[in-house]
Design an enzyme around this catalytic site. Sequence first.
Site, PDB file in Angstrom:
ATOM      1  N   LYS A  13       0.614  -1.207   0.198  1.00 57.44           N
ATOM      2  CA  LYS A  13      -0.126  -0.039   0.142  1.00 57.44           C
ATOM      3  C   LYS A  13       1.003   1.188  -0.157  1.00 57.44           C
ATOM      4  O   LYS A  13       0.627   2.637  -0.874  1.00 57.44           O
ATOM      5  CB  LYS A  13      -1.210  -0.007   1.181  1.00 57.44           C
ATOM      6  CG  LYS A  13      -1.308  -1.067   1.550  1.00 57.44           C
ATOM      7  CD  LYS A  13      -2.448  -0.898   2.495  1.00 57.44           C
ATOM      8  CE  LYS A  13      -2.109  -0.955   4.209  1.00 57.44           C
ATOM      9  NZ  LYS A  13      -1.371  -2.135   4.385  1.00 57.44           N
ATOM     10  N   ARG A  88     -10.280   0.697   8.430  1.00 57.41           N
ATOM     11  CA  ARG A  88      -9.718  -0.495   8.455  1.00 57.41           C
ATOM     12  C   ARG A  88     -10.471  -1.378   9.190  1.00 57.41           C
ATOM     13  O   ARG A  88     -10.493  -2.219   9.666  1.00 57.41           O
ATOM     14  CB  ARG A  88      -8.523  -0.658   9.628  1.00 57.41           C
ATOM     15  CG  ARG A  88      -6.839  -0.720   9.078  1.00 57.41           C
ATOM     16  CD  ARG A  88      -6.211  -0.960  10.358  1.00 57.41           C
ATOM     17  NE  ARG A  88      -5.018  -1.429   9.670  1.00 57.41           N
ATOM     18  CZ  ARG A  88      -4.457  -0.808   8.916  1.00 57.41           C
ATOM     19  NH1 ARG A  88      -4.039   0.682   8.946  1.00 57.41           N
ATOM     20  NH2 ARG A  88      -2.773  -1.473   8.962  1.00 57.41           N
ATOM     21  N   ARG A 127      11.847  -5.503   4.950  1.00 60.41           N
ATOM     22  CA  ARG A 127      12.078  -3.671   4.923  1.00 60.41           C
ATOM     23  C   ARG A 127      12.902  -2.999   5.737  1.00 60.41           C
ATOM     24  O   ARG A 127      13.148  -3.255   7.246  1.00 60.41           O
ATOM     25  CB  ARG A 127       9.616  -3.516   5.038  1.00 60.41           C
ATOM     26  CG  ARG A 127       9.687  -1.861   5.048  1.00 60.41           C
ATOM     27  CD  ARG A 127       8.372  -1.695   5.509  1.00 60.41           C
ATOM     28  NE  ARG A 127       7.592  -2.703   6.503  1.00 60.41           N
ATOM     29  CZ  ARG A 127       6.575  -2.555   6.265  1.00 60.41           C
ATOM     30  NH1 ARG A 127       5.058  -1.987   5.230  1.00 60.41           N
ATOM     31  NH2 ARG A 127       5.787  -2.845   7.603  1.00 60.41           N
ATOM     32  N   ARG A 161      10.339  -0.079  11.357  1.00 66.54           N
ATOM     33  CA  ARG A 161       9.025   0.043  12.432  1.00 66.54           C
ATOM     34  C   ARG A 161       9.552  -1.170  13.640  1.00 66.54           C
ATOM     35  O   ARG A 161       9.699  -2.626  13.668  1.00 66.54           O
ATOM     36  CB  ARG A 161       8.127  -0.435  11.684  1.00 66.54           C
ATOM     37  CG  ARG A 161       8.049   1.003  10.558  1.00 66.54           C
ATOM     38  CD  ARG A 161       6.418   0.941   9.881  1.00 66.54           C
ATOM     39  NE  ARG A 161       5.738   0.354  10.141  1.00 66.54           N
ATOM     40  CZ  ARG A 161       4.422  -0.519   9.104  1.00 66.54           C
ATOM     41  NH1 ARG A 161       4.262   0.310   8.469  1.00 66.54           N
ATOM     42  NH2 ARG A 161       2.954  -0.874   9.933  1.00 66.54           N
ATOM     43  N   ARG A 172      -1.112  -8.702  13.164  1.00 71.57           N
ATOM     44  CA  ARG A 172      -1.545  -7.479  12.070  1.00 71.57           C
ATOM     45  C   ARG A 172      -2.649  -8.175  11.250  1.00 71.57           C
ATOM     46  O   ARG A 172      -3.295  -8.001  11.003  1.00 71.57           O
ATOM     47  CB  ARG A 172      -0.194  -6.329  11.626  1.00 71.57           C
ATOM     48  CG  ARG A 172      -0.083  -5.877  13.009  1.00 71.57           C
ATOM     49  CD  ARG A 172       1.658  -5.254  12.780  1.00 71.57           C
ATOM     50  NE  ARG A 172       1.874  -5.186  11.745  1.00 71.57           N
ATOM     51  CZ  ARG A 172       3.300  -4.948  10.753  1.00 71.57           C
ATOM     52  NH1 ARG A 172       3.720  -4.907  11.330  1.00 71.57           N
ATOM     53  NH2 ARG A 172       3.493  -4.234   9.041  1.00 71.57           N
TER      54      ARG A 172
HETATM   55  P1  AP5 Z   1       4.607  -1.201   2.175  1.00 72.69           P
HETATM   56  O1  AP5 Z   1       4.504  -0.430   0.822  1.00 72.69           O
HETATM   57  O2  AP5 Z   1       5.402  -1.386   3.052  1.00 72.69           O
HETATM   58  O3  AP5 Z   1       3.326  -2.230   2.826  1.00 72.69           O
HETATM   59  P2  AP5 Z   1       2.406  -1.959   3.144  1.00 72.69           P
HETATM   60  O4  AP5 Z   1       1.110  -2.393   2.445  1.00 72.69           O
HETATM   61  O5  AP5 Z   1       2.190  -0.329   3.299  1.00 72.69           O
HETATM   62  O6  AP5 Z   1       2.376  -2.798   4.688  1.00 72.69           O
HETATM   63  P3  AP5 Z   1       2.238  -1.676   5.683  1.00 72.69           P
HETATM   64  O7  AP5 Z   1       3.366  -3.108   7.326  1.00 72.69           O
HETATM   65  O8  AP5 Z   1       2.932  -0.810   6.207  1.00 72.69           O
HETATM   66  O9  AP5 Z   1       0.920  -2.196   6.667  1.00 72.69           O
HETATM   67  P4  AP5 Z   1      -0.261  -2.832   8.187  1.00 72.69           P
HETATM   68  O10 AP5 Z   1      -1.475  -2.691   7.391  1.00 72.69           O
HETATM   69  O11 AP5 Z   1       0.893  -3.749   8.615  1.00 72.69           O
HETATM   70  O12 AP5 Z   1       0.952  -0.824   8.755  1.00 72.69           O
HETATM   71  P5  AP5 Z   1       0.355   0.648   8.779  1.00 72.69           P
HETATM   72  O13 AP5 Z   1       1.342   1.539   8.881  1.00 72.69           O
HETATM   73  O14 AP5 Z   1      -1.174   0.825   8.147  1.00 72.69           O
HETATM   74  O15 AP5 Z   1       5.845  -2.512   1.356  1.00 72.69           O
HETATM   75  C1  AP5 Z   1       6.547  -3.462   2.407  1.00 72.69           C
HETATM   76  C2  AP5 Z   1       6.893  -3.883   1.901  1.00 72.69           C
HETATM   77  O16 AP5 Z   1       7.582  -4.165   0.355  1.00 72.69           O
HETATM   78  C3  AP5 Z   1       8.230  -2.689   1.552  1.00 72.69           C
HETATM   79  O17 AP5 Z   1       9.730  -3.065   1.675  1.00 72.69           O
HETATM   80  C4  AP5 Z   1       8.452  -2.878   0.058  1.00 72.69           C
HETATM   81  O18 AP5 Z   1       9.800  -2.100  -0.714  1.00 72.69           O
HETATM   82  C5  AP5 Z   1       7.841  -4.547  -0.584  1.00 72.69           C
HETATM   83  N1  AP5 Z   1       7.215  -4.250  -1.421  1.00 72.69           N
HETATM   84  C6  AP5 Z   1       6.340  -4.259  -2.091  1.00 72.69           C
HETATM   85  N2  AP5 Z   1       5.714  -4.608  -2.412  1.00 72.69           N
HETATM   86  C7  AP5 Z   1       6.236  -5.379  -3.717  1.00 72.69           C
HETATM   87  C8  AP5 Z   1       6.287  -5.876  -4.358  1.00 72.69           C
HETATM   88  N3  AP5 Z   1       5.131  -5.620  -5.376  1.00 72.69           N
HETATM   89  N4  AP5 Z   1       7.016  -6.618  -4.300  1.00 72.69           N
HETATM   90  C9  AP5 Z   1       7.635  -6.936  -4.019  1.00 72.69           C
HETATM   91  N5  AP5 Z   1       8.318  -6.187  -2.538  1.00 72.69           N
HETATM   92  C10 AP5 Z   1       7.698  -5.410  -2.404  1.00 72.69           C
HETATM   93  O19 AP5 Z   1      -0.416   1.159  10.711  1.00 72.69           O
HETATM   94  C11 AP5 Z   1       0.690  -0.095  11.433  1.00 72.69           C
HETATM   95  C12 AP5 Z   1      -0.769   0.405  12.843  1.00 72.69           C
HETATM   96  O20 AP5 Z   1      -1.049   1.559  12.968  1.00 72.69           O
HETATM   97  C13 AP5 Z   1      -1.477  -1.148  12.772  1.00 72.69           C
HETATM   98  O21 AP5 Z   1      -1.323  -2.315  12.896  1.00 72.69           O
HETATM   99  C14 AP5 Z   1      -2.505   0.005  13.751  1.00 72.69           C
HETATM  100  O22 AP5 Z   1      -2.241  -0.728  14.909  1.00 72.69           O
HETATM  101  C15 AP5 Z   1      -2.557   1.823  13.087  1.00 72.69           C
HETATM  102  N6  AP5 Z   1      -2.932   1.533  12.164  1.00 72.69           N
HETATM  103  C16 AP5 Z   1      -2.790   1.731  11.211  1.00 72.69           C
HETATM  104  N7  AP5 Z   1      -4.234   2.445  10.856  1.00 72.69           N
HETATM  105  C17 AP5 Z   1      -4.990   1.785  12.119  1.00 72.69           C
HETATM  106  C18 AP5 Z   1      -6.617   2.648  11.354  1.00 72.69           C
HETATM  107  N8  AP5 Z   1      -7.244   2.614  10.483  1.00 72.69           N
HETATM  108  N9  AP5 Z   1      -7.663   1.425  12.481  1.00 72.69           N
HETATM  109  C19 AP5 Z   1      -6.555   1.266  13.756  1.00 72.69           C
HETATM  110  N10 AP5 Z   1      -5.991   1.527  13.576  1.00 72.69           N
HETATM  111  C20 AP5 Z   1      -4.702   1.469  12.502  1.00 72.69           C
HETATM  112 MG    MG Z   2       2.331   1.232   4.839  1.00 72.61          MG
END
Ligand code: AP5
Ligand code: MG
Length: 218
Positions: A13, A88, A127, A161, A172
Amino acid sequence: MRLVLLGPPGAGKGTQAQWLKERYGIPHLSTGDMLREAVAAGTEIGLKAKAVMERGELVSDEIMIGVIRDRLGRPDCAKGFVLDGFPRTVAQAEALEALLAERGEKLDAVIEFRVDAEALVARIAGRFACARCGAGYHERFKRPKVDGVCDQCGGTEFVRRADDNEEAVRRRLRAYVEQTAPLASFYRARGVLRTVDGMASIPEVTAAIARLLDGAGS
Ligand code: AP5
Ligand code: MG
Ligand code: ZN
């Protein structure tokens, strides 16, 4: 263009949002990044969110909806946005719908990333991000052009992270399956759900998103 990116941790994402932001000139609203900034700054929201995030659980709907209401009210969101990590839960999706309706707006598309769980663990384990500008990288799939130097800002320090450890990643993933995956049918029922194969390479996923957005929105 008003977009939501929907997908499990590590689906890509944040990676694709970087490109969408440039293509459409719209802000990238990652609730995960906003919360990490709040934790780093020690704000009231940051203090509440820190332990919850480290465990890999979801922060309360009340906090998240407040954060997004404030952020969408800023002038840079007038022409659109790409939401990454919000909504979410069904309660968050309903709140977003109501917020947009108040403004006479609707989502142009919700892009769902389909990925298998095995790949997610490898992606998250490799990552890292630039400590100065936050640009994201991967040990195997997206290395900086010059080893140890950020492509975007020339920074030489990188960070991982706090929630990218095995136990938190497992939680997660569970939170995604139980609380977030039901949003696919919520948005399918509204006719805005589009699905991409998130297992393809980064440029292939970008191309697939470009194809499905051609002609959508403004
Ligand atoms: P990356 O693009 O970083 O993945 P992502 O989908 O952004 O994954 P996240 O881990 O950031 O998602 P998340 O939803 O767990 O975390 P968030 O920060 O939103 O890609 C991952 C890696 O793979 C990278 O190194 C990239 O280079 C590589 N890659 C990407 N695409 C690829 C491909 N096609 N092929 C190969 N490699 C690839 O949330 C964190 C925490 O915040 C949550 O757990 C929760 O506690 C809280 N939170 C956030 N939003 C909310 C909400 N709305 N409600 C409640 N809690 C929330
Ligand atoms: Mg992300
Ligand atoms: Zn940088």
